[in-house]
Motif scaffolding. Structure first.
Motif, mmCIF file in Angstrom:
data_model
loop_
_atom_site.group_PDB
_atom_site.id
_atom_site.type_symbol
_atom_site.label_atom_id
_atom_site.label_comp_id
_atom_site.label_asym_id
_atom_site.label_seq_id
_atom_site.Cartn_x
_atom_site.Cartn_y
_atom_site.Cartn_z
ATOM 1 N N GLN A 122 -0.520 -2.043 6.156
ATOM 2 C CA GLN A 122 -0.042 -2.224 4.793
ATOM 3 C C GLN A 122 -0.573 -3.543 4.234
ATOM 4 O O GLN A 122 -0.347 -4.605 4.803
ATOM 5 C CB GLN A 122 1.487 -2.245 4.771
ATOM 6 N N PHE A 123 -1.320 -3.457 3.113
ATOM 7 C CA PHE A 123 -1.687 -4.670 2.398
ATOM 8 C C PHE A 123 -0.384 -5.340 1.967
ATOM 9 O O PHE A 123 0.500 -4.703 1.394
ATOM 10 C CB PHE A 123 -2.540 -4.315 1.183
ATOM 11 N N ASP B 222 -7.696 -1.826 0.232
ATOM 12 C CA ASP B 222 -7.510 -2.743 1.359
ATOM 13 C C ASP B 222 -6.819 -2.072 2.537
ATOM 14 O O ASP B 222 -7.058 -2.431 3.694
ATOM 15 C CB ASP B 222 -6.717 -3.972 0.924
ATOM 16 N N ALA B 223 -5.956 -1.113 2.251
ATOM 17 C CA ALA B 223 -5.264 -0.423 3.334
ATOM 18 C C ALA B 223 -6.268 0.218 4.280
ATOM 19 O O ALA B 223 -6.123 0.139 5.514
ATOM 20 C CB ALA B 223 -4.319 0.636 2.765
ATOM 21 N N MET C 238 -0.186 4.774 1.508
ATOM 22 C CA MET C 238 -1.444 5.059 0.824
ATOM 23 C C MET C 238 -2.370 5.885 1.697
ATOM 24 O O MET C 238 -2.647 5.525 2.839
ATOM 25 C CB MET C 238 -2.124 3.736 0.450
ATOM 26 N N SER D 268 0.850 -1.199 0.000
ATOM 27 C CA SER D 268 0.000 0.000 0.000
ATOM 28 C C SER D 268 0.881 1.243 0.000
ATOM 29 O O SER D 268 0.887 2.033 0.945
ATOM 30 C CB SER D 268 -0.938 -0.029 1.204
ATOM 31 N N THR E 186 -5.786 7.337 3.286
ATOM 32 C CA THR E 186 -7.096 6.751 3.567
ATOM 33 C C THR E 186 -7.959 7.803 4.266
ATOM 34 O O THR E 186 -7.454 8.835 4.700
ATOM 35 C CB THR E 186 -7.001 5.519 4.490
ATOM 36 N N MET F 132 -4.304 -2.524 -3.446
ATOM 37 C CA MET F 132 -3.268 -1.842 -2.678
ATOM 38 C C MET F 132 -3.811 -0.566 -2.034
ATOM 39 O O MET F 132 -3.396 -0.190 -0.936
ATOM 40 C CB MET F 132 -2.078 -1.511 -3.581
ATOM 41 N N MET F 133 -4.738 0.089 -2.739
ATOM 42 C CA MET F 133 -5.328 1.321 -2.224
ATOM 43 C C MET F 133 -6.438 1.031 -1.214
ATOM 44 O O MET F 133 -6.396 1.474 -0.069
ATOM 45 C CB MET F 133 -5.890 2.162 -3.382
#
Length: 415
Positions: free
Chosen positions: A301-302, A201-202, A291, A144, A293, A198-199
């Protein structure tokens, strides 16, 4: 706060090209003269090329002269598809790299639970199936991450340290576009859906680490969850031209090269971008931040295990295969080589690193958790392909709400 780890610069990085090859045939009876031939399926990437794998395996062969390791290339199909193909043909390989066993596929792989060395490998408990170990890995990746072109940010007047929310992220894209840059690099193949994970899921999995399990249990849905705001943001970025529709025609390697060559300002990608940047001598020109959020920041972090290996249950040389996998994940030099080649991490291993590698390390140090989709939190088989399909449909007019409903419809149809 996570324990401080040290990650490697690309000490043995291959050129920035995607190697392709026709899948090699093989046979369990294909033996080295007076010894054993082990067949291993691997995935080829811009960092882990055919040449890299052959060099790594040659090191093992030098200390094990009675063993020959034969590389099985996947061509344009995945390692999982290659394994399925070989098993259906009655020609089982001995080892497979980059395959994660699930409850319905664990029987295809040797149970390594009685191997004492396996217990010390990264994330081994998170990837257990019904408490049993079928896969072991070399290291760990975090994904992420937002990599950015320092010159582009300076020209656009954007301060990376101030980007913590999705609103701030969107504003930065607008400024970068006005400054003449392609704000966010993407590509076709798996990249579109991969970047979305990656975006999103974080944020979603930091807030609710059990979300995937709850989706499996039918207690939550995509259409009524934190994934919808990310889908709406993504749709907005396409509409405003922050994401180029033509980018879907690019391969993963093309997209990576475009960012490294300064044609785009930002690139959402995993820590495995670092060795590619190092090899291209671009690391000092690139920065990185976690990333953004709309929830806790920094988020988890994913991530996932890196260089996972399984021994195929039908292998004709199971004992030798287990010994080779043991070397791959426990020999210090083999570990260092694999971590360095793909920008991965592992406790207790310290390496020289580039400025970009140091920046990724700092993000990891500040990360409250690594979010792994495995075990009871493993999505339905085939989900990544469906997610990729739905994210790419946003480029052709599908709405965020319809994409979310599409994910639910597909998921429900698999049960």
């Amino acid at each position: 706060m996570r324990t401080k780890w040290h990650r490697a610069s690309a000490l043995a990085v291959a050129p920035l090209v995607m190697a392709t090859a026709v899948a090699c045939g093989g046979s369990g009876s294909d033996e080295a003269a007076g010894g054993t031939t082990l067949r291993i399926i691997v995935n080829i990437s811009p960092n882990l090329t055919e040449q890299y794998w052959k060099g790594l395996f040659a090191t093992y062969e030098k200390s094990h002269p009675d063993v020959h390791v034969k590389l099985e290339l996947t061509g344009t199909i995945s390692a999982n598809a290659k394994l399925t193909q070989d098993l259906a043909a009655g020609d089982p390989p001995d080892i497979a790299q980059q395959i994660v066993p699930a409850p319905d596929t664990a029987k295809l792989f040797a149970d390594l639970s009685d191997q004492a060395w396996a217990k010390d490998t990264p994330l081994v408990d998170q990837y257990a199936v019904d408490g049993r170990t079928y896969m072991v890995g070399v290291g760990e990746q975090i994904q992420s991450l937002v990599f950015y072109n320092k010159a582009a940010f300076a020209k656009a007047g954007v301060d990376a340290t101030e980007i913590r929310t999705l609103d701030q992220f969107s504003v930065a894209m607008g400024r970068l576009k006005s400054a003449g840059y392609e704000p966010l690099q993407t590509a076709g193949q798996w990249v579109t859906g991969g970047q979305f994970s990656m975006m999103a899921d974080a944020g979603v999995l930091t807030e609710n680490p059990q979300w995937i399990k709850q989706r499996n249990d039918g207690k939550v849905s995509f259409a009524d969850s934190g994934y919808v705001p990310y889908l709406k943001r993504y749709e907005e970025w396409i509409d405003k031209g922050y994401l180029k529709k033509s980018a879907l025609g690019l391969t993963y390697a093309d997209g990576q090269t475009s960012f490294l060559n300064g044609k785009s300002a930002m690139y959402v990608m995993g820590s495995f971008l670092v060795p590619a940047a190092d090899a291209a001598k671009k690391s000092d020109e690139i920065g990185v931040f976690a990333m953004p959020t709309d929830g806790a920041y920094p988020s988890g972090q994913f991530g996932n295990v890196s260089n996972p290996y399984t021994v195929v249950e039908q292998s004709h040389h199971k004992a030798e295969a287990i010994e080779f996998v043991k070397w791959l994940v426990t020999d210090e030099e083999a570990i260092r080589s694999q971590l360095a080649a793909d920008g991965n991490l592992r406790p207790g291993f310290s390496y020289p690193m580039s400025s970009l590698g140091t920046a990724v390390q700092k993000i990891l140090d500040a990360t409250p958790s690594v979010l792994v989709k495995s075990g009871e939190n493993q999505p339905v088989a085939g989900f990544s392909d469906e997610l990729n399909k739905q994210i790419q449909s946003l480029y052709t007019g599908t709405s965020a709400k319809d994409a979310a409903r599409g994910l639910d419809k597909w998921w429900n149809s698999q049960n």
